[in-house]
Design an enzyme around this catalytic site. Structure first.
Site, PDB file in Angstrom:
ATOM      1  N   TYR A  75       0.685  -1.292   0.015  1.00 36.34           N
ATOM      2  CA  TYR A  75       0.036  -0.077  -0.243  1.00 36.34           C
ATOM      3  C   TYR A  75       0.860   1.133  -0.051  1.00 36.34           C
ATOM      4  CZ  TYR A  75      -3.712  -3.115   1.210  1.00 36.34           C
ATOM      5  OH  TYR A  75      -4.673  -4.014   1.103  1.00 36.34           O
ATOM      6  N   ARG A 106       1.310  -1.400  11.350  1.00 37.95           N
ATOM      7  CA  ARG A 106       1.208  -2.866  10.717  1.00 37.95           C
ATOM      8  C   ARG A 106       2.502  -3.012   9.668  1.00 37.95           C
ATOM      9  NH1 ARG A 106      -2.598  -7.445   8.338  1.00 37.95           N
ATOM     10  NH2 ARG A 106      -1.650  -8.992   9.560  1.00 37.95           N
ATOM     11  N   GLY A 124      -6.986 -14.071  10.394  1.00 39.99           N
ATOM     12  CA  GLY A 124      -7.818 -13.465   9.476  1.00 39.99           C
ATOM     13  C   GLY A 124      -8.652 -14.866   8.895  1.00 39.99           C
ATOM     14  N   CYS A 180     -16.079 -19.571   1.681  1.00 42.79           N
ATOM     15  CA  CYS A 180     -15.168 -20.608   2.114  1.00 42.79           C
ATOM     16  C   CYS A 180     -15.165 -21.784   1.902  1.00 42.79           C
ATOM     17  CB  CYS A 180     -15.007 -20.472   3.672  1.00 42.79           C
ATOM     18  SG  CYS A 180     -13.535 -21.472   4.610  1.00 42.79           S
TER      19      CYS A 180
HETATM   20  S1  SF4 Z   1     -11.346 -20.339   1.628  1.00 43.57           S
HETATM   21 FE1  SF4 Z   1      -9.595 -21.837   2.131  1.00 43.57          FE
HETATM   22  S2  SF4 Z   1      -8.131 -20.144   2.633  1.00 43.57           S
HETATM   23 FE2  SF4 Z   1      -9.887 -19.004   2.525  1.00 43.57          FE
HETATM   24  S3  SF4 Z   1     -10.534 -19.204   4.757  1.00 43.57           S
HETATM   25 FE3  SF4 Z   1     -11.502 -20.949   3.727  1.00 43.57          FE
HETATM   26  S4  SF4 Z   1     -10.355 -22.602   4.156  1.00 43.57           S
HETATM   27 FE4  SF4 Z   1      -9.052 -20.807   4.639  1.00 43.57          FE
END
Ligand code: SF4
Length: 474
Positions: A10, A59, A156, A199
């Site tokens: 950034y 950060r 995250g 996800c």
């Molecule tokens: S899509 Fe894959 S990399 Fe992304 S949070 Fe879910 S398990 Fe983790």
């Protein structure tokens, strides 16, 4: 708390980095100049935060992981300056736009790879240090804090895959954690395409308000045929909804496909999802039966109210002259342990072909990928593809693109303009749905659904989502 972002390429990081900062004025060149603008911003912000009695942190990428990028020695100096100017904590991350794999680490990056950096900063600076970077193992996370290699962890994706991660750790429910597998399919790959986050292991991610598992009003006998990701997710959610669930799988190893998927180098993180689903089946009390279902009549004894077909897909064999010879094998068989000779040609350079190439190249084989399109790896995600090409180059894997196989012979493959000497030929030319029983099932039972690759061969993320959505609607 206000955190100033000095990472990931950034604006402020792009001034700090010799990779991106090519200025020749007082804002470019030596570190002192590259720091000038970020420090001007930082000092102003530190003053404002102090006046407002708000905590102020930074950060920063511990390393940019680029040959000409910002290195840790300089980052250490920047952190020292930042603390002198009022930063009250340092949050460590990594990479920038040209090394994005270190920012959102795929499974080939080692877990906790930034911890040595946080440890070093803690030895030198007297402020709390926060560390990020593939922290998806409860033991590792607890060890980092217990050994004081960092003061806090920044997570995250682990919270996308399981929003209750921290609660489960607090209650020591370790085997209930649905770990992130670092596939990037649903999260950052979607972001790069301008889509919302989902996800691979958590179909609720991004849909928390509308996708919920609730107690079913009418409890049913649910029979799931197939124990891949789609079938097991459907079974998990159906059981949690209160139904009586049986999973029928023909394979001796109930979740064989997971092992094939995890076989190529650096792909073993997929086994975290296998382990999670297996544990859930056991803990929830889902019956798993080993039986080959060859007709609808085979299912009658289970007296299902609801049948979920999750029979997946199988590799297709292209109509090439010689393809039925003994030395021609399927990629999945190779990943499952089938032996091949020294010289191997792989027909198909998509995800499966390139993963199989990595698997064989790592085992020391001389591999050639043959692909009809103008490039290999077109279906490989953006955070994986650079590493894939590096790996293939390091292992001298040859690539023949825009190449059509005319014939397979005993010791060679004939292309339009050349011949490749082989001991074995590996087929990685796509998938077809295992849907032979579908029509018969639909006639025999009143309520039949299909989930996963049996609908259309795709990725696991689609399988998980379809398994979830089908089960919550029973
Ligand atoms: S899509 Fe894959 S990399 Fe992304 S949070 Fe879910 S398990 Fe983790």
């Amino acid at each position: 708390m206000i955190e100033l972002h000095l990472a990931h390429g950034y604006l402020l990081h792009s001034f700090l980095s010799p990779h991106s900062n090519k200025r020749e004025d007082e804002y470019g060149g030596p570190l002192e100049n590259r720091m000038r603008f970020p420090m001007e911003v930082l000092k102003e912000l530190a003053k404002m935060c102090a006046n407002a009695d708000v905590a102020f942190t930074i950060r920063i990428s511990a390393d940019e992981y680029l040959e000409d990028g910002l290195k840790f020695e300089e980052v250490l100096k920047i952190c020292q300056e930042a603390v002198n100017a009022g930063a009250q904590a340092i949050s460590l991350t990594a990479g920038s736009y040209d090394s994005v794999a270190y920012t959102i680490q795929p499974m080939f990056i080692e877990q906790g790879f930034l911890v040595p950096y946080s440890k070093k900063i803690k030895e030198i600076l007297d402020v709390p240090v926060i560390v990020a970077g593939r922290l998806n193992d409860a033991d590792l996370m607890e060890r980092i804090i217990e050994t004081e290699e960092a003061d806090m962890l920044a997570i995250g994706r682990g919270l996308i895959s399981d929003e209750e991660l921290v609660v489960k750790m607090k209650h020591k429910d370790y085997d209930q954690i649905r770990y992130c597998v670092a596939c990037n399919q649903g999260c950052i790959d979607n972001v790069f395409q301008g889509k919302g986050i989902t996800c691979l292991v958590n179909a609720r991610a991004g849909f928390e308000a509308e996708r919920n598992i609730t107690e079913a009003e009418e409890k049913k006998r649910v029979v799931v045929v197939g124990a891949g990701p789609a079938g097991l997710e459907a079974a998990r959610v159906a059981k949690l909804s209160g139904h009586d669930v049986t999973v029928i799988e023909k394979s001796k190893d109930q979740r064989g496909k997971f092992d094939i998927l995890a076989a190529p180098p650096e792909k073993d993180s997929f086994l975290l999802y296998k382990d999670y689903l297996s544990t859930q089946m056991a803990q929830l009390g889902v019956d798993i039966v080993e039986e080959t279902i060859s007709s609808a009549a085979d299912l009658e004894k289970y007296r299902p109210d609801k049948v979920i077909i999750a029979t997946g897909a199988s590799q297709t064999v292209p109509p090439i002259v010689g393809v039925n010879m003994g030395h021609v094998v399927l990629a999945e068989d190779v990943l499952d342990g089938a032996q091949v000779g020294e010289n191997v040609a792989i027909v198909g350079g998509g995800l499966v072909g390139t993963e199989t190439a990595k698997f064989l190249a790592e085992a020391g084989k001389k591999v050639t990928i043959i692909e009809m399109a103008d490039a290999i790896g077109k279906d490989v995600g953006p955070t994986f593809v650079g590493h894939m090409f590096e790996f293939l180059a390091e292992h001298n894997v040859a690539q023949k693109t825009n190449a059509k196989v005319l014939e397979i012979k005993e010791d060679r493959v004939l292309l339009e303009n050349e011949e490749i000497v082989v001991d074995n030929v590996v087929i990685a030319a796509g998938y077809q749905a295992n849907n032979e029983l579908l029509e018969e099932m639909k006639k025999a039972f009143p309520d039949v659904s299909t989930v996963g690759d049996v609908n259309l061969p795709r990725r696991i993320i689609d399988a998980t989502e379809e398994g979830f959505l089908t089960a919550v609607s029973i």
